[in-house]
Design an enzyme around this catalytic site. Sequence first.
Site, PDB file in Angstrom:
ATOM      1  N   LYS A  89      -2.392 123.213  -9.854  1.00 45.72           N
ATOM      2  CA  LYS A  89      -3.523 124.136  -9.996  1.00 45.72           C
ATOM      3  C   LYS A  89      -4.155 124.043 -11.384  1.00 45.72           C
ATOM      4  CE  LYS A  89      -3.540 126.103  -5.869  1.00 45.72           C
ATOM      5  NZ  LYS A  89      -4.614 125.825  -4.909  1.00 45.72           N
ATOM      6  N   SER A  94      -7.656 128.554  -6.816  1.00 50.72           N
ATOM      7  CA  SER A  94      -6.574 128.165  -7.727  1.00 50.72           C
ATOM      8  C   SER A  94      -5.519 129.272  -7.784  1.00 50.72           C
ATOM      9  CB  SER A  94      -7.170 127.860  -9.108  1.00 50.72           C
ATOM     10  OG  SER A  94      -6.213 127.280  -9.943  1.00 50.72           O
TER      11      SER A  94
HETATM   12  C1  HXC Z   1      12.200 121.365  -2.100  1.00 51.87           C
HETATM   13  C2  HXC Z   1      10.756 120.433  -0.548  1.00 51.87           C
HETATM   14  C3  HXC Z   1      10.597 121.701   0.101  1.00 51.87           C
HETATM   15  C4  HXC Z   1      11.323 122.831  -0.447  1.00 51.87           C
HETATM   16  C5  HXC Z   1       9.411 120.213   1.163  1.00 51.87           C
HETATM   17  N1  HXC Z   1      10.003 119.565   0.154  1.00 51.87           N
HETATM   18  N2  HXC Z   1       9.741 121.522   1.163  1.00 51.87           N
HETATM   19  N3  HXC Z   1      11.536 120.269  -1.628  1.00 51.87           N
HETATM   20  N4  HXC Z   1      12.092 122.620  -1.539  1.00 51.87           N
HETATM   21  N5  HXC Z   1      11.228 124.042   0.092  1.00 51.87           N
HETATM   22  C6  HXC Z   1       9.921 118.139  -0.147  1.00 51.87           C
HETATM   23  C7  HXC Z   1      10.432 117.271   0.989  1.00 51.87           C
HETATM   24  O1  HXC Z   1      11.841 117.199   0.997  1.00 51.87           O
HETATM   25  C8  HXC Z   1       9.764 115.934   0.652  1.00 51.87           C
HETATM   26  O2  HXC Z   1      10.435 115.298  -0.425  1.00 51.87           O
HETATM   27  C9  HXC Z   1       8.412 116.352   0.106  1.00 51.87           C
HETATM   28  O3  HXC Z   1       8.552 117.724  -0.306  1.00 51.87           O
HETATM   29  C10 HXC Z   1       7.328 116.262   1.151  1.00 51.87           C
HETATM   30  O4  HXC Z   1       7.712 117.056   2.259  1.00 51.87           O
HETATM   31  P1  HXC Z   1       7.018 116.879   3.679  1.00 51.87           P
HETATM   32  O5  HXC Z   1       7.554 117.907   4.576  1.00 51.87           O
HETATM   33  O6  HXC Z   1       7.101 115.460   4.098  1.00 51.87           O
HETATM   34  O7  HXC Z   1       5.483 117.137   3.316  1.00 51.87           O
HETATM   35  P2  HXC Z   1       4.340 117.680   4.204  1.00 51.87           P
HETATM   36  O8  HXC Z   1       4.674 117.601   5.658  1.00 51.87           O
HETATM   37  O9  HXC Z   1       3.107 117.021   3.797  1.00 51.87           O
HETATM   38  O10 HXC Z   1       4.296 119.235   3.858  1.00 51.87           O
HETATM   39  C11 HXC Z   1       3.679 119.721   2.716  1.00 51.87           C
HETATM   40  C12 HXC Z   1       4.416 120.941   2.126  1.00 51.87           C
HETATM   41  C13 HXC Z   1       4.673 121.993   3.193  1.00 51.87           C
HETATM   42  C14 HXC Z   1       3.616 121.479   0.982  1.00 51.87           C
HETATM   43  C15 HXC Z   1       5.762 120.426   1.613  1.00 51.87           C
HETATM   44  O11 HXC Z   1       5.382 123.071   2.638  1.00 51.87           O
HETATM   45  C16 HXC Z   1       3.445 122.508   3.854  1.00 51.87           C
HETATM   46  O12 HXC Z   1       2.787 121.793   4.600  1.00 51.87           O
HETATM   47  N6  HXC Z   1       3.088 123.786   3.674  1.00 51.87           N
HETATM   48  C17 HXC Z   1       1.995 124.436   4.429  1.00 51.87           C
HETATM   49  C18 HXC Z   1       0.885 124.779   3.592  1.00 51.87           C
HETATM   50  C19 HXC Z   1       1.249 125.824   2.540  1.00 51.87           C
HETATM   51  O13 HXC Z   1       2.261 125.677   1.876  1.00 51.87           O
HETATM   52  N7  HXC Z   1       0.449 126.879   2.414  1.00 51.87           N
HETATM   53  C20 HXC Z   1       0.716 127.935   1.463  1.00 51.87           C
HETATM   54  C21 HXC Z   1      -0.075 127.723   0.295  1.00 51.87           C
HETATM   55  S1  HXC Z   1       0.067 129.193  -0.682  1.00 51.87           S
HETATM   56  P3  HXC Z   1      11.471 114.065  -0.189  1.00 51.87           P
HETATM   57  O14 HXC Z   1      11.885 113.633  -1.555  1.00 51.87           O
HETATM   58  O15 HXC Z   1      12.592 114.621   0.631  1.00 51.87           O
HETATM   59  O16 HXC Z   1      10.687 113.015   0.524  1.00 51.87           O
HETATM   60  C22 HXC Z   1      -0.409 128.762  -2.178  1.00 51.87           C
HETATM   61  C23 HXC Z   1      -0.639 129.933  -3.078  1.00 51.87           C
HETATM   62  C24 HXC Z   1       0.550 130.214  -3.909  1.00 51.87           C
HETATM   63  O17 HXC Z   1      -0.562 127.642  -2.508  1.00 51.87           O
HETATM   64  C25 HXC Z   1       0.552 131.610  -4.456  1.00 51.87           C
HETATM   65  C26 HXC Z   1       1.647 132.481  -3.881  1.00 51.87           C
HETATM   66  C27 HXC Z   1       2.629 133.029  -4.869  1.00 51.87           C
END
Ligand code: HXC
Length: 305
Positions: A188, A170
Site C-alpha cells: 500500500k 489504500s
Molecule cells: C502465510 C499465506 C497465507 C497466510 C496465503 N499465503 N495465505 N502465507 N499466511 N494466511 C501464501 C501461500 O502459501 C503462497 O505462498 C502465497 O501466499 C500465494 O498464495 P495463493 O493462495 O497461491 O495466492 P492467491 O490464490 O493468489 O490468493 C491471494 C491471497 C488470498 C491474497 C493470498 O488471501 C486472497 O485471494 N484473498 C482474497 C482477497 C482479500 O484478501 N481481500 C481482503 C482485502 S482487505 P507459497 O510460498 O506457499 O507459494 C485489505 C484491507 C486490509 O486489503 C485492512 C484490514 C485491516
Amino acid sequence: MALPRSDYLSNVWKDGIFDNKVVFCTGGGGTICSAQVRALVHLGANACIVGRNVEKTEAMARSIATARKGARVIGIGGLDVRKIETLEKAVERTVKELGGIDFVIAGAAGNFLSPISNLSPNAFKTVIDIDTIGSYNTLKATIPHLVASAKKHTNAASNPDTGGRIIFISASFHFTGMPLQTHAAVAKAGVDALSASVALEYGPRGVTSNILTPGPIAGTEGMERLGNKASEAAAMRKNPLQRYGSVKEIADGTVYLFSDAGNYVNGEVLVIDGGGWRSPGSLQPGSKQYPDYLLDDSFARKSKL
Ligand code: HXC
C-alpha cells in the site's frame, strides 16, 4: 430489491450529479467498492465492476443496478488485476458498451495476517502483485480514457463537469508500520507513491489522482477475516470516535472526490477512519496485547488467521 439510499449515501448529494458519467472499478464485488459504485450509480453514473469471482461480481452488478431506474452496470468476473490483458479487455468492453470511462476506482486487494517468520517470498510477492502491480495495471489500462474524459470535460475558466479522475484504495498501516501485515503495508505504500506520481504527471492533462484510505469498516470481508471480537473491541476503544466506520462514509468520500466539490483535490490521501490511525495499535489482531502475541512464536500458526 433496491437498498434504501440511507444505507449507502448521505442525503447531502443531489441526484443526477453524475449523469452520463461512467465509472470503472476493480474489486467491485467487495463490500466497500460496491458501496462506492452504488452511490455513484444512484447519483447518475453507469458502471463496470470487475472481480475475480464470477458469480459474486455478476450478482453485485445486478444489485448495484437497482440503485437507479435505467442504470447500466456491467459485472465482469474471472478477472485478475495481476494480468493486464484481462483488464484491457474489460476496459475495451466498458468503452464500447458505456461510451467511455470518466472515473476509476482501483480497489482490488489481497491480504492475510502472517509474521515475517512465516511469510514466504512468494507470499510477500503475491500481495505486492495484487495491490501494487494490480493498481498499476488498472492505471495503465484506463489512463488513455481518463485523459480523453478530462479533455472533454475540462473548461479552462471553470470546471463544472468533472471527468478524468482516479481513486486508489489504500490503507493507513504503512504510515506507522504494521506487525503481521508487512506485505500489505509495503504494497500500500507503493500504491500511495503511485497515486502521488500520477497526480504530478497527469495533472497537467486535467486528470486527478487521489488515495482513499478506509479505516476499519463494519461488515467487510477484510475485517471478518483479519479481525476478531477481541481486536474489534480494541479497535473501537482506541479509535477517537469509539466506533467502526460504515461503507456509507467511504461512499460519501468517493462522491466528494469525484464531484465538483473535489475539483482542486489532487495527489491527496483522504483517510476516513475517525482518526484511528493516529492511535497506534488500534488494529492489533488477537486477544493478546501488543507485543505479547509477537513474542509467542506459535501465535500465527495456532490462530488460523
Ligand atoms: C502465510 C499465506 C497465507 C497466510 C496465503 N499465503 N495465505 N502465507 N499466511 N494466511 C501464501 C501461500 O502459501 C503462497 O505462498 C502465497 O501466499 C500465494 O498464495 P495463493 O493462495 O497461491 O495466492 P492467491 O490464490 O493468489 O490468493 C491471494 C491471497 C488470498 C491474497 C493470498 O488471501 C486472497 O485471494 N484473498 C482474497 C482477497 C482479500 O484478501 N481481500 C481482503 C482485502 S482487505 P507459497 O510460498 O506457499 O507459494 C485489505 C484491507 C486490509 O486489503 C485492512 C484490514 C485491516
